[in-house]
Scaffold this motif. Structure first.
Motif, mmCIF file in Angstrom:
data_model
loop_
_atom_site.group_PDB
_atom_site.id
_atom_site.type_symbol
_atom_site.label_atom_id
_atom_site.label_comp_id
_atom_site.label_asym_id
_atom_site.label_seq_id
_atom_site.Cartn_x
_atom_site.Cartn_y
_atom_site.Cartn_z
ATOM 1 N N SER A 295 10.263 -0.160 1.714
ATOM 2 C CA SER A 295 11.453 -0.397 2.533
ATOM 3 C C SER A 295 11.821 -1.877 2.607
ATOM 4 O O SER A 295 12.975 -2.222 2.890
ATOM 5 N N ILE A 296 10.847 -2.771 2.363
ATOM 6 C CA ILE A 296 11.147 -4.212 2.377
ATOM 7 C C ILE A 296 11.292 -4.747 0.953
ATOM 8 O O ILE A 296 11.374 -5.956 0.749
ATOM 9 N N GLY A 297 11.319 -3.837 -0.026
ATOM 10 C CA GLY A 297 11.544 -4.234 -1.408
ATOM 11 C C GLY A 297 10.359 -4.886 -2.076
ATOM 12 O O GLY A 297 10.536 -5.702 -2.997
ATOM 13 N N LYS A 298 9.136 -4.549 -1.642
ATOM 14 C CA LYS A 298 7.934 -5.135 -2.218
ATOM 15 C C LYS A 298 7.061 -4.050 -2.833
ATOM 16 O O LYS A 298 7.252 -2.856 -2.592
ATOM 17 N N ASN A 299 6.044 -4.476 -3.618
ATOM 18 C CA ASN A 299 5.123 -3.524 -4.222
ATOM 19 C C ASN A 299 3.679 -3.919 -3.899
ATOM 20 O O ASN A 299 3.426 -4.957 -3.279
ATOM 21 N N GLU A 300 2.741 -3.105 -4.355
ATOM 22 C CA GLU A 300 1.328 -3.345 -4.046
ATOM 23 C C GLU A 300 0.823 -4.636 -4.673
ATOM 24 O O GLU A 300 -0.029 -5.323 -4.100
ATOM 25 N N SER A 301 1.335 -4.955 -5.839
ATOM 26 C CA SER A 301 0.907 -6.191 -6.511
ATOM 27 C C SER A 301 1.273 -7.418 -5.664
ATOM 28 O O SER A 301 0.456 -8.330 -5.495
ATOM 29 N N TRP A 302 2.478 -7.417 -5.130
ATOM 30 C CA TRP A 302 2.916 -8.513 -4.262
ATOM 31 C C TRP A 302 2.037 -8.583 -3.008
ATOM 32 O O TRP A 302 1.616 -9.664 -2.589
ATOM 33 N N LEU A 303 1.738 -7.420 -2.432
ATOM 34 C CA LEU A 303 0.938 -7.382 -1.209
ATOM 35 C C LEU A 303 -0.474 -7.892 -1.462
ATOM 36 O O LEU A 303 -1.007 -8.696 -0.667
ATOM 37 N N MET A 304 -1.090 -7.458 -2.567
ATOM 38 C CA MET A 304 -2.452 -7.891 -2.859
ATOM 39 C C MET A 304 -2.508 -9.400 -3.098
ATOM 40 O O MET A 304 -3.471 -10.067 -2.714
ATOM 41 N N THR A 305 -1.455 -9.955 -3.711
ATOM 42 C CA THR A 305 -1.400 -11.407 -3.915
ATOM 43 C C THR A 305 -1.358 -12.132 -2.577
ATOM 44 O O THR A 305 -2.066 -13.128 -2.368
ATOM 45 N N LYS A 306 -0.544 -11.633 -1.664
ATOM 46 C CA LYS A 306 -0.434 -12.237 -0.338
ATOM 47 C C LYS A 306 -1.753 -12.131 0.429
ATOM 48 O O LYS A 306 -2.162 -13.073 1.133
ATOM 49 N N LEU A 307 -2.421 -11.007 0.286
ATOM 50 C CA LEU A 307 -3.689 -10.811 0.985
ATOM 51 C C LEU A 307 -4.760 -11.742 0.432
ATOM 52 O O LEU A 307 -5.564 -12.309 1.193
ATOM 53 N N LYS A 308 -4.788 -11.901 -0.867
ATOM 54 C CA LYS A 308 -5.774 -12.797 -1.482
ATOM 55 C C LYS A 308 -5.550 -14.242 -1.060
ATOM 56 O O LYS A 308 -6.503 -15.006 -0.928
ATOM 57 N N GLN A 309 -4.301 -14.603 -0.863
ATOM 58 C CA GLN A 309 -4.001 -15.958 -0.401
ATOM 59 C C GLN A 309 -4.596 -16.233 0.978
ATOM 60 O O GLN A 309 -4.849 -17.383 1.333
ATOM 61 N N GLN A 310 -4.814 -15.165 1.743
ATOM 62 C CA GLN A 310 -5.413 -15.309 3.068
ATOM 63 C C GLN A 310 -6.898 -14.963 3.058
ATOM 64 O O GLN A 310 -7.515 -14.829 4.124
ATOM 65 N N GLY A 311 -7.464 -14.792 1.863
ATOM 66 C CA GLY A 311 -8.901 -14.599 1.737
ATOM 67 C C GLY A 311 -9.376 -13.170 1.806
ATOM 68 O O GLY A 311 -10.569 -12.922 2.041
ATOM 69 N N TYR A 312 -8.490 -12.217 1.565
ATOM 70 C CA TYR A 312 -8.864 -10.799 1.628
ATOM 71 C C TYR A 312 -8.696 -10.181 0.245
ATOM 72 O O TYR A 312 -7.583 -9.996 -0.250
ATOM 73 N N ASP A 313 -9.839 -9.877 -0.386
ATOM 74 C CA ASP A 313 -9.820 -9.243 -1.696
ATOM 75 C C ASP A 313 -10.011 -7.734 -1.612
ATOM 76 O O ASP A 313 -9.715 -7.020 -2.571
ATOM 77 N N ASN A 314 -10.526 -7.260 -0.490
ATOM 78 C CA ASN A 314 -10.846 -5.846 -0.335
ATOM 79 C C ASN A 314 -10.031 -5.270 0.824
ATOM 80 O O ASN A 314 -10.099 -5.761 1.954
ATOM 81 N N LEU A 315 -9.280 -4.211 0.542
ATOM 82 C CA LEU A 315 -8.453 -3.586 1.582
ATOM 83 C C LEU A 315 -9.291 -3.038 2.725
ATOM 84 O O LEU A 315 -8.833 -2.998 3.876
ATOM 85 N N GLU A 316 -10.509 -2.608 2.440
ATOM 86 C CA GLU A 316 -11.353 -2.016 3.473
ATOM 87 C C GLU A 316 -11.719 -3.027 4.561
ATOM 88 O O GLU A 316 -12.097 -2.637 5.667
ATOM 89 N N ASN A 317 -11.594 -4.303 4.243
ATOM 90 C CA ASN A 317 -11.908 -5.343 5.232
ATOM 91 C C ASN A 317 -10.733 -5.661 6.157
ATOM 92 O O ASN A 317 -10.863 -6.469 7.066
ATOM 93 N N ILE A 318 -9.591 -4.999 5.888
ATOM 94 C CA ILE A 318 -8.378 -5.299 6.656
ATOM 95 C C ILE A 318 -8.155 -4.215 7.703
ATOM 96 O O ILE A 318 -8.101 -3.017 7.389
ATOM 97 N N PHE A 319 -8.034 -4.633 8.930
ATOM 98 C CA PHE A 319 -7.742 -3.716 10.031
ATOM 99 C C PHE A 319 -6.239 -3.549 10.219
ATOM 100 O O PHE A 319 -5.749 -2.457 10.511
ATOM 101 N N PHE A 320 -5.512 -4.626 10.006
ATOM 102 C CA PHE A 320 -4.098 -4.632 10.348
ATOM 103 C C PHE A 320 -3.407 -5.722 9.554
ATOM 104 O O PHE A 320 -3.897 -6.852 9.473
ATOM 105 N N ALA A 321 -2.275 -5.405 8.928
ATOM 106 C CA ALA A 321 -1.477 -6.410 8.230
ATOM 107 C C ALA A 321 -0.006 -6.133 8.505
ATOM 108 O O ALA A 321 0.490 -5.031 8.242
ATOM 109 N N GLU A 322 0.671 -7.144 9.021
ATOM 110 C CA GLU A 322 2.054 -6.994 9.459
ATOM 111 C C GLU A 322 2.930 -8.031 8.772
ATOM 112 O O GLU A 322 2.546 -9.194 8.642
ATOM 113 N N TRP A 323 4.116 -7.607 8.360
ATOM 114 C CA TRP A 323 5.040 -8.516 7.686
ATOM 115 C C TRP A 323 6.310 -8.676 8.515
ATOM 116 O O TRP A 323 6.879 -7.704 9.007
ATOM 117 N N ARG A 324 6.729 -9.928 8.678
ATOM 118 C CA ARG A 324 8.015 -10.203 9.292
ATOM 119 C C ARG A 324 8.684 -11.305 8.483
ATOM 120 O O ARG A 324 8.040 -12.298 8.144
#
Length: 236
Positions: free
Chosen positions: A185-214
């Motif tokens: 709905s925000i015009g993004k894909n999983e590849s973009w999301l994983m890149t953003k998560l890695k920039q914040q030090g998260y390589d594994n989705l299981e380690n993420i409790f909550f991720a919010e985009w604004r």
């Protein structure tokens, strides 16, 4: 009545009430008037009596709930068509404080005393009548207030602060799972999301409790490790 029959009637009654409630709309809960409150009580009583009455079968149970729901729906439709009947069924708002002065007649008409009025004001974080310019007692029993200018909270416009547009936050990851419909709905894909998560030090989705985009703030991530470290600090 056996446990099997009781279980079936409870299940049927549960989903019948659920469907009726969804059909009647959210205002049945968020704007509960006296009429809505009584209607909900009677509907629950119909279900309770039908379940424990051996002479009442599932068909009669569904019929009773459906008929009562239809009556409530009919009243809602009539209220939308006729203002006078709407006021009769739902009641009208009452101005109980006007230009800073309490109207005793309005309180008496609504069977409300000064103590109840003060309680309703405190629910709005108002601890003195002198702060209120207008107060309206709504049909559902809540109180809407307009503070006097000297007691009102200043707005961004009042303070001449530059205005910035705001957007609704989007929950992209919940408990380690990507919410793909929201991501699309925000015009993004999983590849973009994983890149953003890695920039914040998260390589594994299981380690993420909550991720919010604004849009104006970017991605905000809360990991399970934050809870673990917080727990260790408090324990220590």
């Amino acid at each position: 009545m056996g446990f099997g029959q009781l279980s079936i009637e409870l299940i049927v009654g549960f989903f019948s009430l659920l469907l009726v409630t969804r059909f009647l709309g959210k205002t049945q809960i968020t704007q509960l008037t006296a009429f809505d409150f009584i209607s909900a009580l009677i509907m629950g009583e119909l279900l309770g009596n039908a379940i424990y009455d051996d002479d009442t079968g599932i068909v009669k149970l569904i019929y009773a709930i459906a008929l009562w729901g239809l009556l409530i729906f009919t009243v809602q439709i009539i209220g939308q068509k006729s203002i006078s009947l709407r006021n009769l069924f739902e009641g009208k708002p009452s101005l109980v404080i006007q230009k800073g002065i309490i109207d005793p007649q309005a309180l008496k008409k609504n069977r409300t005393n000064i103590n109840e009025l003060l309680t309703l004001l405190r629910d709005k974080n108002v601890f003195s009548v002198r702060e209120v310019e207008y107060a309206v007692l709504e049909p559902n029993g809540s109180l809407s207030i307009l503070r006097k200018p000297e007691f009102d909270t200043p707005t961004v416009k009042d303070l001449n602060i530059p205005l910035n547009s705001k957007s609704l936050p989007k929950l992209l990851v919940s408990d380690g799972k990507i919410l793909n419909p929201v991501l699309q709905s925000i015009g993004k894909n999983e590849s973009w999301l994983m890149t953003k998560l890695k920039q914040q030090g998260y390589d594994n989705l299981e380690n993420i409790f909550f991720a919010e985009w604004r849009e104006e703030d970017g991605l905000h991530v809360i990991g399970h490790d934050q809870f673990d470290s917080s727990f260790d600090v408090n324990r220590g």
